[in-house]
Design a protein around this motif. Sequence first.
Motif, PDB file in Angstrom:
ATOM      1  N   LEU A 165       0.851  -1.191   0.000  1.00  0.00           N
ATOM      2  CA  LEU A 165       0.000   0.000   0.000  1.00  0.00           C
ATOM      3  C   LEU A 165       0.884   1.236   0.000  1.00  0.00           C
ATOM      4  CD1 LEU A 165      -2.951   1.101   0.314  1.00  0.00           C
ATOM      5  CD2 LEU A 165      -2.487   1.209   2.771  1.00  0.00           C
ATOM      6  N   SER A 166       0.551   2.190  -0.883  1.00  0.00           N
ATOM      7  CA  SER A 166       1.299   3.446  -0.972  1.00  0.00           C
ATOM      8  C   SER A 166       0.371   4.597  -0.603  1.00  0.00           C
ATOM      9  CB  SER A 166       1.852   3.666  -2.390  1.00  0.00           C
ATOM     10  OG  SER A 166       2.729   2.611  -2.750  1.00  0.00           O
ATOM     11  N   VAL A 167       0.824   5.444   0.338  1.00  0.00           N
ATOM     12  CA  VAL A 167       0.059   6.594   0.810  1.00  0.00           C
ATOM     13  C   VAL A 167       0.925   7.838   0.664  1.00  0.00           C
ATOM     14  CG1 VAL A 167      -1.049   7.687   2.797  1.00  0.00           C
ATOM     15  CG2 VAL A 167      -1.311   5.230   2.415  1.00  0.00           C
ATOM     16  N   LYS A 168       0.359   8.863   0.052  1.00  0.00           N
ATOM     17  CA  LYS A 168       1.055  10.142  -0.088  1.00  0.00           C
ATOM     18  C   LYS A 168       0.706  11.019   1.101  1.00  0.00           C
ATOM     19  CE  LYS A 168       2.020  13.705  -3.519  1.00  0.00           C
ATOM     20  NZ  LYS A 168       1.692  14.196  -4.882  1.00  0.00           N
ATOM     21  N   ARG A 180       4.477  -0.234  11.495  1.00  0.00           N
ATOM     22  CA  ARG A 180       5.637  -0.576  12.312  1.00  0.00           C
ATOM     23  C   ARG A 180       6.681  -1.195  11.390  1.00  0.00           C
ATOM     24  NH1 ARG A 180       3.516  -5.915  15.677  1.00  0.00           N
ATOM     25  NH2 ARG A 180       3.332  -7.316  13.868  1.00  0.00           N
ATOM     26  N   LEU A 181       7.900  -1.228  11.837  1.00  0.00           N
ATOM     27  CA  LEU A 181       8.962  -1.810  11.023  1.00  0.00           C
ATOM     28  C   LEU A 181       8.819  -3.326  10.973  1.00  0.00           C
ATOM     29  CD1 LEU A 181      12.153   0.226  11.979  1.00  0.00           C
ATOM     30  CD2 LEU A 181      10.722   0.454   9.944  1.00  0.00           C
ATOM     31  N   ASP A 182       9.086  -3.869   9.798  1.00  0.00           N
ATOM     32  CA  ASP A 182       9.034  -5.321   9.599  1.00  0.00           C
ATOM     33  C   ASP A 182      10.323  -5.941  10.122  1.00  0.00           C
ATOM     34  OD1 ASP A 182       8.501  -7.867   8.741  1.00  0.00           O
ATOM     35  OD2 ASP A 182       9.148  -7.490   6.675  1.00  0.00           O
ATOM     36  N   ASN A 183      10.197  -6.768  11.134  1.00  0.00           N
ATOM     37  CA  ASN A 183      11.362  -7.394  11.769  1.00  0.00           C
ATOM     38  C   ASN A 183      11.509  -8.871  11.415  1.00  0.00           C
ATOM     39  OD1 ASN A 183      12.149  -5.028  13.229  1.00  0.00           O
ATOM     40  ND2 ASN A 183      10.489  -5.424  14.703  1.00  0.00           N
ATOM     41  N   ARG A 184      10.856  -9.294  10.350  1.00  0.00           N
ATOM     42  CA  ARG A 184      10.958 -10.707   9.981  1.00  0.00           C
ATOM     43  C   ARG A 184      12.323 -11.051   9.410  1.00  0.00           C
ATOM     44  NH1 ARG A 184       5.151 -12.884   7.681  1.00  0.00           N
ATOM     45  NH2 ARG A 184       3.827 -11.906   9.271  1.00  0.00           N
ATOM     46  N   ASN A 185      12.998 -10.059   8.890  1.00  0.00           N
ATOM     47  CA  ASN A 185      14.343 -10.289   8.360  1.00  0.00           C
ATOM     48  C   ASN A 185      15.311  -9.387   9.119  1.00  0.00           C
ATOM     49  OD1 ASN A 185      16.650 -10.833   6.940  1.00  0.00           O
ATOM     50  ND2 ASN A 185      15.790 -10.355   4.918  1.00  0.00           N
ATOM     51  N   PRO A 186      15.856  -9.850  10.245  1.00  0.00           N
ATOM     52  CA  PRO A 186      16.724  -8.978  11.075  1.00  0.00           C
ATOM     53  C   PRO A 186      18.021  -8.586  10.388  1.00  0.00           C
ATOM     54  CG  PRO A 186      16.800 -11.252  11.861  1.00  0.00           C
ATOM     55  CD  PRO A 186      15.737 -11.210  10.795  1.00  0.00           C
ATOM     56  N   ASN A 187      18.435  -9.315   9.356  1.00  0.00           N
ATOM     57  CA  ASN A 187      19.694  -9.002   8.683  1.00  0.00           C
ATOM     58  C   ASN A 187      19.533  -7.894   7.645  1.00  0.00           C
ATOM     59  OD1 ASN A 187      21.022 -11.048  10.130  1.00  0.00           O
ATOM     60  ND2 ASN A 187      20.395 -12.602   8.616  1.00  0.00           N
ATOM     61  N   ARG A 188      18.317  -7.490   7.353  1.00  0.00           N
ATOM     62  CA  ARG A 188      18.114  -6.427   6.372  1.00  0.00           C
ATOM     63  C   ARG A 188      18.506  -5.081   6.975  1.00  0.00           C
ATOM     64  NH1 ARG A 188      14.707  -5.958   1.904  1.00  0.00           N
ATOM     65  NH2 ARG A 188      13.729  -7.945   2.450  1.00  0.00           N
ATOM     66  N   LYS A 189      19.371  -4.348   6.266  1.00  0.00           N
ATOM     67  CA  LYS A 189      19.819  -3.056   6.774  1.00  0.00           C
ATOM     68  C   LYS A 189      18.696  -2.028   6.740  1.00  0.00           C
ATOM     69  CE  LYS A 189      24.682  -3.673   5.508  1.00  0.00           C
ATOM     70  NZ  LYS A 189      25.827  -3.111   4.730  1.00  0.00           N
ATOM     71  N   ARG A 190      17.984  -1.959   5.632  1.00  0.00           N
ATOM     72  CA  ARG A 190      16.900  -1.003   5.485  1.00  0.00           C
ATOM     73  C   ARG A 190      15.579  -1.747   5.624  1.00  0.00           C
ATOM     74  NH1 ARG A 190      16.191   4.331   6.234  1.00  0.00           N
ATOM     75  NH2 ARG A 190      14.557   5.186   4.906  1.00  0.00           N
ATOM     76  N   LYS A 191      14.983  -1.696   6.810  1.00  0.00           N
ATOM     77  CA  LYS A 191      13.769  -2.462   7.069  1.00  0.00           C
ATOM     78  C   LYS A 191      12.557  -1.778   6.435  1.00  0.00           C
ATOM     79  CE  LYS A 191      15.503  -4.377  11.402  1.00  0.00           C
ATOM     80  NZ  LYS A 191      15.257  -4.556  12.859  1.00  0.00           N
ATOM     81  N   LYS A 192      11.631  -2.592   5.979  1.00  0.00           N
ATOM     82  CA  LYS A 192      10.414  -2.083   5.361  1.00  0.00           C
ATOM     83  C   LYS A 192       9.344  -1.842   6.422  1.00  0.00           C
ATOM     84  CE  LYS A 192      11.246  -4.396   0.943  1.00  0.00           C
ATOM     85  NZ  LYS A 192      10.684  -5.315  -0.090  1.00  0.00           N
ATOM     86  N   LYS A 193       8.365  -1.035   6.040  1.00  0.00           N
ATOM     87  CA  LYS A 193       7.249  -0.741   6.935  1.00  0.00           C
ATOM     88  C   LYS A 193       6.109  -1.733   6.684  1.00  0.00           C
ATOM     89  CE  LYS A 193       8.172   4.235   7.205  1.00  0.00           C
ATOM     90  NZ  LYS A 193       9.413   4.234   6.421  1.00  0.00           N
ATOM     91  N   GLU A 194       5.434  -2.105   7.757  1.00  0.00           N
ATOM     92  CA  GLU A 194       4.302  -3.024   7.677  1.00  0.00           C
ATOM     93  C   GLU A 194       3.061  -2.335   8.219  1.00  0.00           C
ATOM     94  OE1 GLU A 194       2.891  -7.455   9.297  1.00  0.00           O
ATOM     95  OE2 GLU A 194       4.926  -6.701   9.658  1.00  0.00           O
ATOM     96  N   LEU A 195       1.974  -2.397   7.454  1.00  0.00           N
ATOM     97  CA  LEU A 195       0.732  -1.750   7.853  1.00  0.00           C
ATOM     98  C   LEU A 195       0.138  -2.424   9.081  1.00  0.00           C
ATOM     99  CD1 LEU A 195      -1.429   0.413   7.039  1.00  0.00           C
ATOM    100  CD2 LEU A 195      -2.595  -1.430   5.814  1.00  0.00           C
ATOM    101  N   GLN A 196      -0.190  -1.606  10.087  1.00  0.00           N
ATOM    102  CA  GLN A 196      -0.814  -2.106  11.305  1.00  0.00           C
ATOM    103  C   GLN A 196      -2.313  -1.800  11.362  1.00  0.00           C
ATOM    104  OE1 GLN A 196       1.409  -4.455  12.427  1.00  0.00           O
ATOM    105  NE2 GLN A 196       0.723  -3.816  14.442  1.00  0.00           N
ATOM    106  N   GLY A 197      -2.701  -0.674  10.820  1.00  0.00           N
ATOM    107  CA  GLY A 197      -4.107  -0.288  10.830  1.00  0.00           C
ATOM    108  C   GLY A 197      -4.341   0.865   9.878  1.00  0.00           C
TER     109      GLY A 197
END
Length: 310
Positions: A87-90, A138-155
């Motif tokens: 999802l992309s939000v401006k 919130r930040l996606d922590n499923r891949n702890p080795n990723r330097k630039r973590k992606k955002k995960e929609l919570q609500g």
Amino acid sequence: MLAPRPGRTRRGMFFAAVSCCMVLLCAIPAEAQRGPNRPSGPGGGGPRRPPPKKPPKDRPSGSEQGRLIKFKPAKESSEDEDLLGVLSVKAFGNDKKVVRMLVRRSDDLKVRVRDHVFDTEELGDVLWKGLYCTASWRLDNRNPNRKRKKKELQGLSFDTLDVEGTVYQIDDGMVVVKGVPRGGRQWPDVQAKGRSGPNGRPGNRPRRVIRRKLKLKVLEDVTTFLDASGDEMGLDDFEIGQEVEATVVYGRPYGMVVAMRIPSDGSGSNDDRGDDRGSGRGNPPAGPSGPGGGLPGGGGGRGGRGGGRG
């Protein structure tokens, strides 16, 4: 040529040394009073303000209010079985800031408009471009080795706005209302750009509110139609040119109608406040109301005979 007397030379050197000392003594207090943070030169004023601190790029969570740009469904070949899409939000206030969030199937994920919560499997039908919303992530922590973590929609909650006007057009699964926000409010896109003053600039005098044609999709199990007595009715029971009050999710080109009703006697569209060019007086502009605002009976109802998925 006569040579200067030794006494006069010594007196001249003494006065010169005293003058230099006085200059130094006057300069030291001035420098101490100015301080290291006070600008020097013409126009130097008080202490310099430190630059505003920018939020850290990797903050663990946050929220964004803005306009929905795109929902891209996940590919069937994706290794993440819970991934529904991106999802992309401006965000408001920054034309260049687009926040992209992973949308995953989860019991914690809530996408709502007022009291109605959408099922995760129908998100692709309601997350259309142009809707105004507030998204938390919130930040996606499923891949702890990723330097630039992606955002995960919570609500995500769709922002509602109360409008008044007339029915301009009725189609299958859509109604067009021509009107203005209630209570002298300004349109959300105008308010988001800070164009509340005359000629689109900030000012004390409110900018005229232009009457607009709102193309509103009708959603089954969400949209409610009511008559002047508060009894439920269908979209086909309305007539072209009829005065109505509505709670909508603002969007361009298409919004969403949450509740629409025939106003009781003595209320309704204040057409004397403006024409096709604009309306509204006196009250300062305001933004859209939150998920809890709106007309009675909105959310959780059915669309009646005119209801249908947009």
